[in-house]
Design a protein around this motif. Sequence first.
Motif, PDB file in Angstrom:
ATOM      1  N   GLN A 108     -40.391  55.309  10.994  1.00 44.56           N
ATOM      2  CA  GLN A 108     -39.656  55.369   9.811  1.00 44.56           C
ATOM      3  C   GLN A 108     -40.841  55.933   8.881  1.00 44.56           C
ATOM      4  OE1 GLN A 108     -38.319  51.296   8.392  1.00 44.56           O
ATOM      5  NE2 GLN A 108     -37.677  52.259   6.420  1.00 44.56           N
ATOM      6  N   GLU A 150     -38.574  54.973   2.720  1.00 45.10           N
ATOM      7  CA  GLU A 150     -37.898  53.829   2.702  1.00 45.10           C
ATOM      8  C   GLU A 150     -36.493  54.062   3.364  1.00 45.10           C
ATOM      9  OE1 GLU A 150     -35.450  51.367  -1.118  1.00 45.10           O
ATOM     10  OE2 GLU A 150     -37.788  51.896  -1.312  1.00 45.10           O
ATOM     11  N   ASP A 151     -35.884  55.309   3.202  1.00 45.51           N
ATOM     12  CA  ASP A 151     -34.682  55.663   3.828  1.00 45.51           C
ATOM     13  C   ASP A 151     -34.854  56.796   4.583  1.00 45.51           C
ATOM     14  OD1 ASP A 151     -32.040  55.309   4.594  1.00 45.51           O
ATOM     15  OD2 ASP A 151     -31.551  56.805   3.121  1.00 45.51           O
ATOM     16  N   LEU A 152     -35.848  57.159   5.459  1.00 49.11           N
ATOM     17  CA  LEU A 152     -36.179  58.368   5.978  1.00 49.11           C
ATOM     18  C   LEU A 152     -36.839  58.297   7.522  1.00 49.11           C
ATOM     19  CD1 LEU A 152     -35.927  61.658   5.646  1.00 49.11           C
ATOM     20  CD2 LEU A 152     -38.293  61.321   4.983  1.00 49.11           C
ATOM     21  N   TYR A 153     -36.018  58.753   8.397  1.00 50.83           N
ATOM     22  CA  TYR A 153     -36.545  58.606   9.648  1.00 50.83           C
ATOM     23  C   TYR A 153     -36.964  59.840  10.393  1.00 50.83           C
ATOM     24  CZ  TYR A 153     -34.698  54.178   8.813  1.00 50.83           C
ATOM     25  OH  TYR A 153     -34.504  52.782   8.096  1.00 50.83           O
ATOM     26  N   SER A 167     -31.648  60.759   7.278  1.00 49.49           N
ATOM     27  CA  SER A 167     -31.544  59.508   6.303  1.00 49.49           C
ATOM     28  C   SER A 167     -30.355  58.631   6.284  1.00 49.49           C
ATOM     29  CB  SER A 167     -31.848  59.902   4.947  1.00 49.49           C
ATOM     30  OG  SER A 167     -31.442  59.012   4.068  1.00 49.49           O
ATOM     31  N   LEU A 168     -30.079  57.453   6.095  1.00 49.63           N
ATOM     32  CA  LEU A 168     -28.910  56.712   6.510  1.00 49.63           C
ATOM     33  C   LEU A 168     -27.981  56.921   5.023  1.00 49.63           C
ATOM     34  CD1 LEU A 168     -30.179  53.476   8.161  1.00 49.63           C
ATOM     35  CD2 LEU A 168     -29.311  55.703   9.172  1.00 49.63           C
ATOM     36  N   ASP A 169     -28.594  57.259   4.019  1.00 44.23           N
ATOM     37  CA  ASP A 169     -27.901  57.264   2.755  1.00 44.23           C
ATOM     38  C   ASP A 169     -27.534  58.608   2.114  1.00 44.23           C
ATOM     39  OD1 ASP A 169     -27.369  54.736   2.856  1.00 44.23           O
ATOM     40  OD2 ASP A 169     -29.204  54.035   1.627  1.00 44.23           O
ATOM     41  N   SER A 170     -28.633  59.701   2.886  1.00 41.73           N
ATOM     42  CA  SER A 170     -28.576  60.937   2.245  1.00 41.73           C
ATOM     43  C   SER A 170     -28.882  62.061   3.160  1.00 41.73           C
ATOM     44  CB  SER A 170     -29.382  61.100   0.867  1.00 41.73           C
ATOM     45  OG  SER A 170     -30.765  60.790   1.336  1.00 41.73           O
ATOM     46  N   SER A 201     -28.385  65.610  10.041  1.00 47.56           N
ATOM     47  CA  SER A 201     -29.921  65.509  10.288  1.00 47.56           C
ATOM     48  C   SER A 201     -30.152  66.874  10.346  1.00 47.56           C
ATOM     49  CB  SER A 201     -30.132  64.878  11.671  1.00 47.56           C
ATOM     50  OG  SER A 201     -29.536  63.569  11.911  1.00 47.56           O
TER      51      SER A 201
END
Length: 113
Positions: free
Chosen positions: A32, A35-38, A52-55, A86
Amino acid sequence: MALPPTDTVKIRDVLRRAQQRSRELSRTQQIQIGEDLYCRIAPGGSKFLLFSLDSEPDHATAEAVAQGLGFESPEYGWHQGETLRSLTVVDLAAEPEALPDALETEPQEPPLS
C-alpha cells in the motif's frame, strides 16, 4: 523514558524490497503506497499493477513507481477487472523469463464444503 525518534523509510526502498521479495519468492508482492493506492509487483519484479479501490491511478504515479523500481524501458497499459481498472507497467528491458504472463493474485483454496 523518551520514545525513539521516528524512522523514515523511503518509498523507493519499500518498492525495491518488495521487488526483491517477488524475485526471491516467485510470488506477487502487494504494498500500500497511499491511503487508497496499491502496487502489486509480479513474480520476477519486472511487471506491476497500480490500482485504487475508489478511483483510477494516474499515469504520473505509475511513472514514479517505475522509476523507483529501476525500470529501464517501461510500457504502460490498462487492465479492466471485474470491479476496477488498473494501470499495468512492464519493463521491456527485462529478461523474457522475468516477465510473467499476467499479474494474477495467488490462487486461493476453495471453500470447504
